[in-house]
Motif scaffolding. Structure first.
Motif, short mmCIF file in Angstrom:
data_model
loop_
_atom_site.label_atom_id
_atom_site.label_comp_id
_atom_site.label_asym_id
_atom_site.label_seq_id
_atom_site.Cartn_x
_atom_site.Cartn_y
_atom_site.Cartn_z
N ALA B 156 0.82 -1.21 0.00
CA ALA B 156 0.00 0.00 0.00
C ALA B 156 0.86 1.26 0.00
N VAL B 157 1.94 1.21 0.75
CA VAL B 157 2.82 2.37 0.85
C VAL B 157 3.53 2.62 -0.47
N LEU B 158 3.98 1.58 -1.12
CA LEU B 158 4.61 1.72 -2.44
C LEU B 158 3.62 2.37 -3.41
N ILE B 173 6.59 2.49 -13.44
CA ILE B 173 6.50 3.81 -12.83
C ILE B 173 7.47 3.90 -11.68
N ALA B 174 8.33 4.93 -11.73
CA ALA B 174 9.35 5.08 -10.71
C ALA B 174 8.88 6.03 -9.62
N ILE B 207 7.27 -7.76 -10.17
CA ILE B 207 6.32 -6.72 -9.75
C ILE B 207 7.02 -5.38 -9.55
N VAL B 208 8.25 -5.42 -9.06
CA VAL B 208 9.04 -4.20 -8.90
C VAL B 208 10.46 -4.45 -9.41
N VAL B 216 11.21 1.08 -8.88
CA VAL B 216 10.30 1.18 -10.02
C VAL B 216 9.24 0.09 -9.88
N VAL B 217 7.98 0.50 -9.94
CA VAL B 217 6.90 -0.48 -9.90
C VAL B 217 6.57 -0.88 -11.32
#
Lengths: 231, 231
Positions: B156-158, B173-174, B207-208, B216-217
């Motif tokens: 959630a925080v990411l 997305i970074a 995922i990341v 980066v996600v």
DNA sequence: CGCGAACGTTGCTCTTACTCAAACTTGCGG
DNA sequence: CCGCAAGTTTGAGTAAGAGCAACGTTCGCG
């Protein structure tokens, strides 16, 4: 709407700078209501149509998760403004308010917020002061949640309730409204089982005494020691 | 104090209703400062002498415990007012603000808050709107903390950081500012070890993708699934 | 006054994630 | 270019507390 006495409001911070006439005006525009224990005053996500002042009793402010869990975010004590979404330019209530004990609250339609702010000196000031304290409290709760063990959090929460609503009794200080084990678990992010075990242990040690829904802290000093980090 | 262009403020919510002349007045009374990554803008408990507006960069707002632990309460993005203790009738800052990346902020002495509120239409409104959103955010964080497992909180925080500062890259997305494993642990109430393990596992699953201090996600959708309760 | 619901207690099991420890990597400053 | 500091990874052991289950207690209400 029942007959209300100006003296109800005279001492309260939001109105302390006002004269009798102004308080009369404010009262005449208010609606007074009584809430049974467990009754909802407003619900998370609903349109914010009124703002409130608690005259008597205690409220819990709750947020619910999609998963159905509930979290008690804070308590409201008599004399406090609440549901002041309009002050923050919100159109819906961000949380649910439930009477923790039988309570009485005044309320006004949201469109009166702005007029009150401009007409009554100190009204806005005191409202925002409340908000600032509340923000600080929640940050403190969050910090505890992130860094303290369950035992410390439960102790801290008991002390906070005692400070907010404590009533002297023969053998200690009683929390001024009904609290279940489950309520405490919703304040501390644990389970009612763990809370029950902790209270049992503390009762054995003579730190608290409790009956169904009622808790008396008999040794606040030791509870403070427990609540402290790396104690 | 360097030379400042009115266009800096024109688009920002607190000033959107003002004309060029008014914005010039506000700018002329401001002080502009640049902060290195890691620099403190103000410190918890210190006298609140100024209020701020972030022009560029990102800030972390931190609370420290007596035990020496730190908790990141929220992030500030460009365009937001912060350190607005005066608006809440506070005389000290309730938390510490640190630059998460190189940042630029304007500031004004607190005694200008009240004049700004009365002189500039919409200034107070927007300030309090920010505050309302912030209160809501912290309540959400608190609720997550109380009900979700570590894995869900970290996810959630990411996602929140990505939403607040995400920058499109070739493969995802970074997050727009440096973040360490330790930073994430301070946002989620866990340890850097656990965060490291989670990120490693997610990296294995595609995922990341992460390098030192940069994340980066690459598959936000799956991260959303992880972040959901009882998923 | 007796039933049922709400609240509380306690034991046991099992998992999560914290702790401790050690090594590895990256990047910066001299 | 070397060395050091800051950040990261991984492993192994452990303990706190969640989950499950069952039973006990209190109270309000018909």
């Amino acid at each position: 709407m029942q007959k209300l006495d100006e003296s109800l409001l005279t001492g309260l911070p939001p109105f302390s700078r006002l004269d009798r006439g102004q308080i009369r005006e404010i009262l005449d525009k208010s609606t007074s209501r009584r809430y049974e224990e467990g009754a909802e005053i407003f619900h998370e996500g609903h349109d914010a149509e009124r703002f409130f002042l608690l005259l008597d009793g205690y409220l819990r402010v709750i947020r619910s998760t999609p998963g159905g869990d509930q979290v008690i975010v804070l308590h409201i004590s008599p004399g406090q403004l609440f549901g002041i979404a309009p002050a923050l330019q919100r159109t819906t209530y961000p949380a649910t308010a439930v009477a923790a004990a039988e309570s009485i609250a005044l309320s006004w339609p949201v469109h009166l917020w702005q007029p009150f702010v401009t007409a009554y000196d100190g009204f806005a000031t005191e409202g925002y002061k409340t908000l600032g304290q509340r923000l600080g409290e929640i940050q403190t709760t969050l910090t505890e949640m992130a860094t303290q063990a369950v035992e410390q959090r439960v102790a801290a929460v008991l002390l906070r309730m005692v400070n907010q609503s404590g009533q002297k009794t023969e053998d200690g200080i009683a929390i001024g409204f009904p609290v279940t084990r489950n309520n405490i678990s919703e304040m501390t992010g644990t389970t009612l089982h763990t809370v029950s075990r902790l209270l049992s242990a503390w009762e054995k040690d003579g730190i608290v005494r409790s009956t169904r829904k009622r808790i008396v802290v008999t040794d606040a000093h030791r509870l403070v020691l427990i609540s402290e980090p790396r104690g």
